[in-house]
Every structure is written in structure tokens, then in C-alpha cells.
Design an enzyme around this catalytic site. Structure first.
Site, mmCIF file in Angstrom:
data_model
loop_
_atom_site.group_PDB
_atom_site.id
_atom_site.type_symbol
_atom_site.label_atom_id
_atom_site.label_comp_id
_atom_site.label_asym_id
_atom_site.label_seq_id
_atom_site.Cartn_x
_atom_site.Cartn_y
_atom_site.Cartn_z
ATOM 1 N N ALA A 196 0.861 -1.177 0.000
ATOM 2 C CA ALA A 196 0.000 0.000 0.000
ATOM 3 C C ALA A 196 0.902 1.233 0.000
ATOM 4 O O ALA A 196 2.068 1.161 0.409
ATOM 5 C CB ALA A 196 -0.884 -0.022 1.236
ATOM 6 N N GLY A 240 0.679 -4.908 0.977
ATOM 7 C CA GLY A 240 -0.534 -4.949 0.160
ATOM 8 C C GLY A 240 -0.315 -5.616 -1.190
ATOM 9 O O GLY A 240 -1.253 -6.148 -1.781
ATOM 10 N N GLU A 277 -0.715 -9.147 -0.501
ATOM 11 C CA GLU A 277 -2.139 -9.345 -0.200
ATOM 12 C C GLU A 277 -2.985 -9.308 -1.471
ATOM 13 O O GLU A 277 -3.926 -10.091 -1.623
ATOM 14 C CB GLU A 277 -2.595 -8.277 0.802
ATOM 15 N N GLU A 296 4.888 -5.009 7.135
ATOM 16 C CA GLU A 296 4.205 -3.903 7.821
ATOM 17 C C GLU A 296 4.745 -3.662 9.222
ATOM 18 O O GLU A 296 4.759 -2.531 9.711
ATOM 19 C CB GLU A 296 2.693 -4.174 7.894
HETATM 20 C C1 HXC Z 1 5.042 4.366 -1.372
HETATM 21 C C2 HXC Z 1 6.914 3.386 -2.236
HETATM 22 C C3 HXC Z 1 6.571 2.150 -1.667
HETATM 23 C C4 HXC Z 1 5.359 2.084 -0.914
HETATM 24 C C5 HXC Z 1 8.432 1.907 -2.705
HETATM 25 N N1 HXC Z 1 8.069 3.191 -2.877
HETATM 26 N N2 HXC Z 1 7.549 1.250 -1.966
HETATM 27 N N3 HXC Z 1 6.152 4.469 -2.087
HETATM 28 N N4 HXC Z 1 4.641 3.213 -0.805
HETATM 29 N N5 HXC Z 1 4.942 0.944 -0.370
HETATM 30 C C6 HXC Z 1 8.784 4.234 -3.621
HETATM 31 C C7 HXC Z 1 10.014 4.710 -2.873
HETATM 32 O O1 HXC Z 1 9.662 5.660 -1.902
HETATM 33 C C8 HXC Z 1 10.818 5.315 -4.000
HETATM 34 O O2 HXC Z 1 10.294 6.571 -4.339
HETATM 35 C C9 HXC Z 1 10.503 4.381 -5.180
HETATM 36 O O3 HXC Z 1 9.268 3.721 -4.841
HETATM 37 C C10 HXC Z 1 11.572 3.316 -5.373
HETATM 38 O O4 HXC Z 1 11.740 2.627 -4.151
HETATM 39 P P1 HXC Z 1 13.177 2.408 -3.469
HETATM 40 O O5 HXC Z 1 12.937 2.147 -2.024
HETATM 41 O O6 HXC Z 1 14.113 3.502 -3.842
HETATM 42 O O7 HXC Z 1 13.652 1.068 -4.211
HETATM 43 P P2 HXC Z 1 14.637 -0.034 -3.671
HETATM 44 O O8 HXC Z 1 15.799 0.582 -2.967
HETATM 45 O O9 HXC Z 1 14.914 -0.925 -4.833
HETATM 46 O O10 HXC Z 1 13.813 -0.870 -2.575
HETATM 47 C C11 HXC Z 1 12.715 -1.621 -2.961
HETATM 48 C C12 HXC Z 1 11.902 -2.012 -1.685
HETATM 49 C C13 HXC Z 1 11.545 -0.735 -0.886
HETATM 50 C C14 HXC Z 1 12.687 -2.973 -0.823
HETATM 51 C C15 HXC Z 1 10.619 -2.707 -2.188
HETATM 52 O O11 HXC Z 1 10.988 0.238 -1.799
HETATM 53 C C16 HXC Z 1 10.580 -0.945 0.224
HETATM 54 O O12 HXC Z 1 10.941 -1.477 1.289
HETATM 55 N N6 HXC Z 1 9.320 -0.515 0.046
HETATM 56 C C17 HXC Z 1 8.306 -0.585 1.064
HETATM 57 C C18 HXC Z 1 7.830 -1.987 1.279
HETATM 58 C C19 HXC Z 1 6.783 -2.065 2.388
HETATM 59 O O13 HXC Z 1 7.063 -1.771 3.554
HETATM 60 N N7 HXC Z 1 5.546 -2.425 2.039
HETATM 61 C C20 HXC Z 1 4.443 -2.506 2.958
HETATM 62 C C21 HXC Z 1 3.631 -1.228 2.926
HETATM 63 S S1 HXC Z 1 2.379 -1.224 4.137
HETATM 64 P P3 HXC Z 1 11.213 7.903 -4.303
HETATM 65 O O14 HXC Z 1 10.247 8.983 -4.631
HETATM 66 O O15 HXC Z 1 11.784 7.962 -2.951
HETATM 67 O O16 HXC Z 1 12.238 7.649 -5.356
HETATM 68 C C22 HXC Z 1 1.120 -2.090 3.476
HETATM 69 C C23 HXC Z 1 -0.112 -2.224 4.336
HETATM 70 C C24 HXC Z 1 -1.293 -2.706 3.585
HETATM 71 O O17 HXC Z 1 1.174 -2.570 2.405
HETATM 72 C C25 HXC Z 1 -2.535 -2.594 4.328
HETATM 73 C C26 HXC Z 1 -3.534 -1.632 4.224
HETATM 74 C C27 HXC Z 1 -3.958 -0.658 3.279
#
Ligand code: HXC
Length: 257
Positions: free
Chosen positions: A65, A108, A111, A131
């Protein structure tokens, strides 16, 4: 019709949806959810569509998400808007849906893949529910569907540590139906969808509904539901065609009703 967060096309009787927010690794925001539910409703209403494939990019199916969108939320806003509940409409799609997953399927993203009926993964796929690392827990079914898919111990491991699982472990665990080389992913998923879409649409939808009951209910209720759906299929043209074709030693020509 064009969308800002999706690429949508039909290939024969298959609807193909590609998540398309490359700048955010396909993070699932409100707009993407709105567009996705709209497209799925259209596919569901279209008798010419027999199966759906949802895919992402090579690097990410979806990285979760949208964290930037969620960050300002407080409890009251989350509760009043019923944050994440809109995804039930995606999970509720009645036509067969395949997730073709390459790269990250996190939070998400994992999911959403699990809302599909089965997952075909590229060898590069990585699944996880990270998360906990953000101070929250899964909110789109991760604690529920993952536990049903891979069992309590592995689901706890992933949800409590936030670690990622590679494609081989995901297949071993039963999360993923098939693992293929990255360059074969879309072809494999489209071929599976095309195969499903070639069968009787009512039978495919009922098969989906019946397997879905196994997720939701106790065995005796599930058996009852299966039997009623099985009986109902004897009212369809496609049952007559399928069985007659077998007896006549020819290929069935399903009319999808
Ligand atoms: C918003 C995101 C994002 C996310 C990545 N980006 N994941 N933006 N929400 N979930 C954005 C980054 O901010 C970045 O933007 C660009 O995408 C590239 O990501 P990087 O982190 O630079 O890439 P990388 O170094 O290759 O790392 C990849 C990654 C990492 C390991 C997947 O992006 C990451 O850990 N993402 C988050 C994963 C996560 O925690 N997901 C769970 C979310 S909570 P900029 O602008 O900075 O370049 C969830 C809850 C669901 O899903 C339930 C309810 C709704």
C-alpha cells in the site's frame, strides 16, 4: 479507456491488467484501487471475458500500500474511511483471476496477489508482509489469507519478522502455484488464463466459488455448497456440450453458459 495507474487490455477472452506506477514500485494508492475495481467490474459484466491476469513490472508486482498516502492518517480517519476495506471488492471478483508476480510483492502487494485465485511467480519474486517494520500490521488480508495459504508458523514468521520469502520458498510453502523463468512469466499466466477462459464460464465461476468456500467454512458446509453448485451445472448448455463431446470423441464447443 485509459487509466493513470493501470494498463488494461483484452487478449481474446482474457483480461490483462498491468499495475503501472513505476515511480513508486506500483504502490497501491486510492486511485489505483478505484481504477482496479472499475476495470474488474467491467470484466465481470463482460460475457466475452473468461479469466483475468493481474501483473506488475519486472522489478515489482507491488511494493505494498502507498506508505506516503497512509502516513498522515490517524485512527479516527482510518476507521471512519474504513481504510483498506475497499479491497474486498477486488477479492470479491467472481471470475477467475491469476496473479503473475515478478519482483517485490510486499505488504498490500502480497495481499493483492493472494486475493487472486492463484499465483504464478517468476524466479525473481519476493513475497513478504513487512508492515511490522512500519509500526503497523497487514490490513488487506495478510494475516488471514497468508495463514490459510502457508500455515501458522510461516505466516507468524513473515508477519512478525517482516522478512521476505523468495519464489522457491513461496512455492514450497504452497503460496505459489508455479514458478517460471522471468521471461516466461506473462506467457505462462496468459496461457493458463486462456485455458480457463476456453472452458464453460459458468463451470469456471462455480469451481472458483466452490474452492473459495473451502477457505471460508467448515467441511460439511463446504461439501453442501459444492454439491449444490455441482447440481446446478446440470442446468447449463455447456454441461450437455462437454459430456456429449466426450461421448462423441470430439472437442467441446462451449458457449460459456
Ligand atoms: C510508497 C513506495 C513504496 C510504498 C516503494 N516506494 N515502496 N512508495 N509506498 N509501499 C517508492 C520509494 O519511496 C521510491 O520513491 C521508489 O518507490 C523506489 O523505491 P526504493 O525504495 O528507492 O527502491 P529499492 O531501494 O529498490 O527498494 C525496494 C523495496 C523498498 C525494498 C521494495 O521500496 C521498500 O521497502 N518498500 C516498502 C515496502 C513495504 O514496507 N511495504 C508494505 C507497505 S504497508 P522515491 O520517490 O523515494 O524515489 C502495506 C499495508 C497494507 O502494504 C494494508 C492496508 C492498506
Amino acid at each position: 479507456m485509459t487509466y493513470e495507474t493501470l494498463l488494461v487490455e483484452t487478449r481474446g477472452r482474457v483480461g490483462l491488467i498491468t499495475l503501472n506506477r513505476p515511480q513508486a514500485l506500483n504502490a497501491l494508492n486510492r486511485q489505483l484501487l478505484d481504477e482496479l475495481t472499475g476495470v474488474l467490474a467491467g470484466f465481470e459484466a463482460d460475457a466475452g471475458i473468461g479469466a483475468i491476469v493481474i501483473t506488475g513490472s519486472e522489478k515489482a508486482f507491488a511494493a505494498g500500500a502507498d506508505i506516503k498516502e497512509m502516513q498522515p492518517y490517524g485512527f479516527a480517519q482510518a476507521m471512519l474511511e474504513d481504510l483498506a476495506a475497499g479491497w474486498d471488492d477486488v477479492a470479491g471478483c467472481r471470475k477467475p483471476m491469476i496473479a503473475a508476480v515478478s519482483g517485490f510483492a510486499l505488504g498490500g502487494g502480497c495481499e493483492l496477489a493472494m486475493m487472486c485465485d492463484f499465483i504464478i511467480a517468476s524466479e525473481t519474486a519476493k513475497f513478504g508482509q513487512p508492515e511490522i517494520t512500519l509500526g503497523v500490521i497487514p490490513g488487506m488480508g495478510g494475516t488471514q489469507r497468508l495463514t490459510r495459504a502457508i500455515g501458522k508458523s510461516k505466516a507468524m514468521d513473515l508477519c512478525l519478522t517482516g522478512r521476505l520469502m523468495d519464489a522457491a520458498e513461496a512455492e514450497r510453502s504452497g503460496l505459489v502455484a508455479r514458478v517460471v523463468a522471468p521471461e516466461k512469466l506473462l506467457d505462462e499466466a496468459l496461457a493458463a488464463a486462456e485455458k480457463i477462459a476456453g472452458f464453460s464460464l459458468t463451470a469456471a465461476m462455480m469451481a472458483k466459488e466452490a474452492v473459495g468456500r473451502a477457505y471460508e467454512t467448515v467441511l460439511s458446509e463446504g461439501m453442501r455448497a459444492e454439491r449444490r453448485l455441482f447440481h446446478a451445472l446440470f442446468a447449463t448448455d455447456d454441461q450437455k456440450e462437454g459430456m456429449t463431446a466426450f461421448i462423441e470423441k470430439r472437442k467441446p464447443a462451449f458457449r460459456h453458459r
